[in-house]
Design a protein around this motif. Structure first.
Motif, PDB file in Angstrom:
ATOM      1  N   GLU A  12      12.011 -15.105 -21.248  1.00  0.00           N
ATOM      2  CA  GLU A  12      13.374 -14.757 -20.870  1.00  0.00           C
ATOM      3  C   GLU A  12      13.738 -13.473 -21.606  1.00  0.00           C
ATOM      4  OE1 GLU A  12      17.872 -16.544 -21.460  1.00  0.00           O
ATOM      5  OE2 GLU A  12      16.169 -17.909 -21.537  1.00  0.00           O
ATOM      6  N   ILE A  13      14.211 -12.457 -20.870  1.00  0.00           N
ATOM      7  CA  ILE A  13      14.477 -11.137 -21.452  1.00  0.00           C
ATOM      8  C   ILE A  13      15.932 -10.760 -21.223  1.00  0.00           C
ATOM      9  CG2 ILE A  13      13.893  -8.684 -21.396  1.00  0.00           C
ATOM     10  CD1 ILE A  13      11.134  -9.581 -20.214  1.00  0.00           C
ATOM     11  N   ASP A  14      16.622 -10.395 -22.319  1.00  0.00           N
ATOM     12  CA  ASP A  14      17.973  -9.837 -22.252  1.00  0.00           C
ATOM     13  C   ASP A  14      17.858  -8.420 -22.795  1.00  0.00           C
ATOM     14  OD1 ASP A  14      20.639  -9.220 -22.263  1.00  0.00           O
ATOM     15  OD2 ASP A  14      21.257 -10.875 -23.542  1.00  0.00           O
ATOM     16  N   ASP A  15      17.866  -7.435 -21.891  1.00  0.00           N
ATOM     17  CA  ASP A  15      17.566  -6.055 -22.254  1.00  0.00           C
ATOM     18  C   ASP A  15      18.810  -5.196 -22.080  1.00  0.00           C
ATOM     19  OD1 ASP A  15      15.893  -3.896 -22.986  1.00  0.00           O
ATOM     20  OD2 ASP A  15      15.601  -3.368 -20.887  1.00  0.00           O
ATOM     21  N   GLY A  16      19.084  -4.360 -23.073  1.00  0.00           N
ATOM     22  CA  GLY A  16      20.251  -3.481 -23.035  1.00  0.00           C
ATOM     23  C   GLY A  16      20.000  -2.234 -22.222  1.00  0.00           C
ATOM     24  N   ASP A  17      19.712  -1.125 -22.877  1.00  0.00           N
ATOM     25  CA  ASP A  17      19.576   0.170 -22.232  1.00  0.00           C
ATOM     26  C   ASP A  17      18.173   0.702 -22.465  1.00  0.00           C
ATOM     27  OD1 ASP A  17      20.051   2.562 -21.013  1.00  0.00           O
ATOM     28  OD2 ASP A  17      21.302   3.381 -22.601  1.00  0.00           O
ATOM     29  N   GLY A  18      17.506   1.076 -21.396  1.00  0.00           N
ATOM     30  CA  GLY A  18      16.153   1.617 -21.493  1.00  0.00           C
ATOM     31  C   GLY A  18      15.260   0.975 -20.453  1.00  0.00           C
ATOM     32  N   GLY A  19      14.118   1.568 -20.220  1.00  0.00           N
ATOM     33  CA  GLY A  19      13.186   1.056 -19.231  1.00  0.00           C
ATOM     34  C   GLY A  19      12.582  -0.273 -19.646  1.00  0.00           C
ATOM     35  N   LEU A  20      12.217  -1.081 -18.643  1.00  0.00           N
ATOM     36  CA  LEU A  20      11.607  -2.388 -18.875  1.00  0.00           C
ATOM     37  C   LEU A  20      10.407  -2.526 -17.954  1.00  0.00           C
ATOM     38  CD1 LEU A  20      11.562  -5.297 -19.998  1.00  0.00           C
ATOM     39  CD2 LEU A  20      13.218  -5.895 -18.204  1.00  0.00           C
ATOM     40  N   PHE A  21       9.257  -2.922 -18.538  1.00  0.00           N
ATOM     41  CA  PHE A  21       8.029  -3.128 -17.786  1.00  0.00           C
ATOM     42  C   PHE A  21       7.492  -4.505 -18.151  1.00  0.00           C
ATOM     43  CE2 PHE A  21       3.423  -2.952 -17.330  1.00  0.00           C
ATOM     44  CZ  PHE A  21       3.277  -2.422 -16.057  1.00  0.00           C
ATOM     45  N   VAL A  22       7.270  -5.353 -17.148  1.00  0.00           N
ATOM     46  CA  VAL A  22       6.763  -6.709 -17.367  1.00  0.00           C
ATOM     47  C   VAL A  22       5.546  -6.907 -16.471  1.00  0.00           C
ATOM     48  CG1 VAL A  22       7.285  -9.170 -17.248  1.00  0.00           C
ATOM     49  CG2 VAL A  22       9.092  -7.548 -17.855  1.00  0.00           C
ATOM     50  N   GLU A  23       4.439  -7.400 -17.069  1.00  0.00           N
ATOM     51  CA  GLU A  23       3.213  -7.569 -16.290  1.00  0.00           C
ATOM     52  C   GLU A  23       2.372  -8.707 -16.853  1.00  0.00           C
ATOM     53  OE1 GLU A  23       0.167  -4.404 -14.568  1.00  0.00           O
ATOM     54  OE2 GLU A  23      -0.094  -4.645 -16.735  1.00  0.00           O
ATOM     55  N   GLY A  24       1.722  -9.447 -15.937  1.00  0.00           N
ATOM     56  CA  GLY A  24       0.680 -10.389 -16.338  1.00  0.00           C
ATOM     57  C   GLY A  24       1.140 -11.758 -16.784  1.00  0.00           C
ATOM     58  N   LEU A  25       2.394 -12.106 -16.590  1.00  0.00           N
ATOM     59  CA  LEU A  25       2.867 -13.429 -16.998  1.00  0.00           C
ATOM     60  C   LEU A  25       2.475 -14.460 -15.945  1.00  0.00           C
ATOM     61  CD1 LEU A  25       6.397 -12.465 -18.342  1.00  0.00           C
ATOM     62  CD2 LEU A  25       4.330 -12.922 -19.668  1.00  0.00           C
ATOM     63  N   ARG A  26       2.130 -15.664 -16.385  1.00  0.00           N
ATOM     64  CA  ARG A  26       1.666 -16.715 -15.481  1.00  0.00           C
ATOM     65  C   ARG A  26       2.604 -17.915 -15.428  1.00  0.00           C
ATOM     66  NH1 ARG A  26      -0.569 -12.946 -13.715  1.00  0.00           N
ATOM     67  NH2 ARG A  26      -2.639 -12.284 -14.268  1.00  0.00           N
ATOM     68  N   ALA A  27       3.726 -17.848 -16.135  1.00  0.00           N
ATOM     69  CA  ALA A  27       4.676 -18.973 -16.156  1.00  0.00           C
ATOM     70  C   ALA A  27       6.073 -18.535 -15.728  1.00  0.00           C
ATOM     71  CB  ALA A  27       4.717 -19.603 -17.545  1.00  0.00           C
ATOM     72  N   GLY A  28       6.184 -17.350 -15.171  1.00  0.00           N
ATOM     73  CA  GLY A  28       7.471 -16.863 -14.685  1.00  0.00           C
ATOM     74  C   GLY A  28       8.240 -16.075 -15.724  1.00  0.00           C
ATOM     75  N   VAL A  29       9.341 -15.458 -15.244  1.00  0.00           N
ATOM     76  CA  VAL A  29      10.161 -14.618 -16.106  1.00  0.00           C
ATOM     77  C   VAL A  29      11.602 -14.651 -15.619  1.00  0.00           C
ATOM     78  CG1 VAL A  29       9.810 -12.480 -14.784  1.00  0.00           C
ATOM     79  CG2 VAL A  29      10.275 -12.345 -17.224  1.00  0.00           C
ATOM     80  N   GLN A  30      12.513 -14.548 -16.574  1.00  0.00           N
ATOM     81  CA  GLN A  30      13.932 -14.377 -16.274  1.00  0.00           C
ATOM     82  C   GLN A  30      14.377 -13.109 -16.988  1.00  0.00           C
ATOM     83  OE1 GLN A  30      16.386 -17.739 -17.206  1.00  0.00           O
ATOM     84  NE2 GLN A  30      18.279 -16.584 -16.977  1.00  0.00           N
ATOM     85  N   VAL A  31      14.983 -12.171 -16.224  1.00  0.00           N
ATOM     86  CA  VAL A  31      15.363 -10.868 -16.764  1.00  0.00           C
ATOM     87  C   VAL A  31      16.843 -10.627 -16.520  1.00  0.00           C
ATOM     88  CG1 VAL A  31      15.072  -8.372 -16.554  1.00  0.00           C
ATOM     89  CG2 VAL A  31      13.077  -9.862 -16.389  1.00  0.00           C
ATOM     90  N   LYS A  32      17.545 -10.195 -17.579  1.00  0.00           N
ATOM     91  CA  LYS A  32      18.898  -9.675 -17.450  1.00  0.00           C
ATOM     92  C   LYS A  32      18.871  -8.302 -18.107  1.00  0.00           C
ATOM     93  CE  LYS A  32      23.739 -10.450 -18.392  1.00  0.00           C
ATOM     94  NZ  LYS A  32      24.740 -11.244 -19.067  1.00  0.00           N
ATOM     95  N   ASP A  33      19.166  -7.261 -17.321  1.00  0.00           N
ATOM     96  CA  ASP A  33      19.038  -5.884 -17.798  1.00  0.00           C
ATOM     97  C   ASP A  33      20.332  -5.131 -17.506  1.00  0.00           C
ATOM     98  OD1 ASP A  33      17.331  -3.629 -18.748  1.00  0.00           O
ATOM     99  OD2 ASP A  33      17.774  -2.863 -16.757  1.00  0.00           O
ATOM    100  N   GLU A  34      20.870  -4.454 -18.525  1.00  0.00           N
ATOM    101  CA  GLU A  34      22.112  -3.697 -18.347  1.00  0.00           C
ATOM    102  C   GLU A  34      21.875  -2.371 -17.639  1.00  0.00           C
ATOM    103  OE1 GLU A  34      24.515  -3.275 -21.855  1.00  0.00           O
ATOM    104  OE2 GLU A  34      24.098  -5.329 -22.462  1.00  0.00           O
ATOM    105  N   ALA A  35      20.917  -1.574 -18.122  1.00  0.00           N
ATOM    106  CA  ALA A  35      20.690  -0.246 -17.550  1.00  0.00           C
ATOM    107  C   ALA A  35      19.249   0.186 -17.806  1.00  0.00           C
ATOM    108  CB  ALA A  35      21.650   0.767 -18.168  1.00  0.00           C
ATOM    109  N   GLY A  36      18.727   0.992 -16.903  1.00  0.00           N
ATOM    110  CA  GLY A  36      17.364   1.487 -17.030  1.00  0.00           C
ATOM    111  C   GLY A  36      16.492   0.918 -15.933  1.00  0.00           C
ATOM    112  N   SER A  37      15.376   1.565 -15.697  1.00  0.00           N
ATOM    113  CA  SER A  37      14.462   1.118 -14.649  1.00  0.00           C
ATOM    114  C   SER A  37      13.756  -0.172 -15.062  1.00  0.00           C
ATOM    115  CB  SER A  37      13.433   2.205 -14.342  1.00  0.00           C
ATOM    116  OG  SER A  37      12.619   2.423 -15.480  1.00  0.00           O
ATOM    117  N   ILE A  38      13.393  -0.976 -14.065  1.00  0.00           N
ATOM    118  CA  ILE A  38      12.674  -2.231 -14.301  1.00  0.00           C
ATOM    119  C   ILE A  38      11.474  -2.278 -13.365  1.00  0.00           C
ATOM    120  CG2 ILE A  38      12.752  -4.749 -14.197  1.00  0.00           C
ATOM    121  CD1 ILE A  38      15.769  -4.610 -14.436  1.00  0.00           C
ATOM    122  N   THR A  39      10.309  -2.617 -13.917  1.00  0.00           N
ATOM    123  CA  THR A  39       9.126  -2.916 -13.119  1.00  0.00           C
ATOM    124  C   THR A  39       8.642  -4.299 -13.522  1.00  0.00           C
ATOM    125  OG1 THR A  39       8.461  -0.591 -12.968  1.00  0.00           O
ATOM    126  CG2 THR A  39       6.744  -2.243 -12.578  1.00  0.00           C
TER     127      THR A  39
END
Length: 142
Positions: free
Chosen positions: A79-106
């Protein structure tokens, strides 16, 4: 695992052969700049079978680039709570939850559910084997 990250780029990589969590933060500034930073606080707190990474940085108003890389076992739900800046997530096998204020997300190469809430910035979701939910405030979606 829960990651709370306030500023700068964040990369979260799931690795099949990994059995521990590693975190590396790099702070870069312009040539000749004052190298001091008031505070970089990284806390990885274990609580039973879960872990929480708290990351805050006080750059003292100076121009800096902050990049944080977190490598985790691939079968760990993140579970990711991200403020400002780019976010890159890869290779997880159990899922992800993302909350991002600003910045690109992959988010790519993921097994399990992807639940993404994006405030502002480009969002790329690719190669997800599971349900995907996206709430997008502003910016482009691919």
């Amino acid at each position: 695992m829960t990651i709370t990250h306030d500023v700068g780029g964040l990369t979260v990589l799931g690795e099949d052969d990994r059995d521990r969590i590693t975190v590396v933060t790099t702070i870069l500034g312009p040539s000749g700049a004052d190298p001091r930073v008031d505070e970089v606080d990284l806390q990885l707190v274990a609580n039973g079978t879960t872990a929480e990474l708290l990351h805050t940085t006080d750059l003292r108003g100076m121009r800096r680039i902050v990049e944080t890389e977190v490598r985790v076992p691939a079968d760990l739900f993140v579970e990711i709570d991200d403020g400002d800046g780019g976010l890159f997530v890869e290779g997880l096998r159990a899922g992800v939850q993302v909350k991002d204020e600003a910045g690109s997300i992959t988010v790519r190469d993921l097994l399990g559910a992807a639940d993404i809430e994006d405030g502002d910035g480009h969002l790329l979701v690719q190669d997800i084997d599971g349900p995907v939910t996206v709430i997008d405030g502003a910016g482009s979606l691919t």
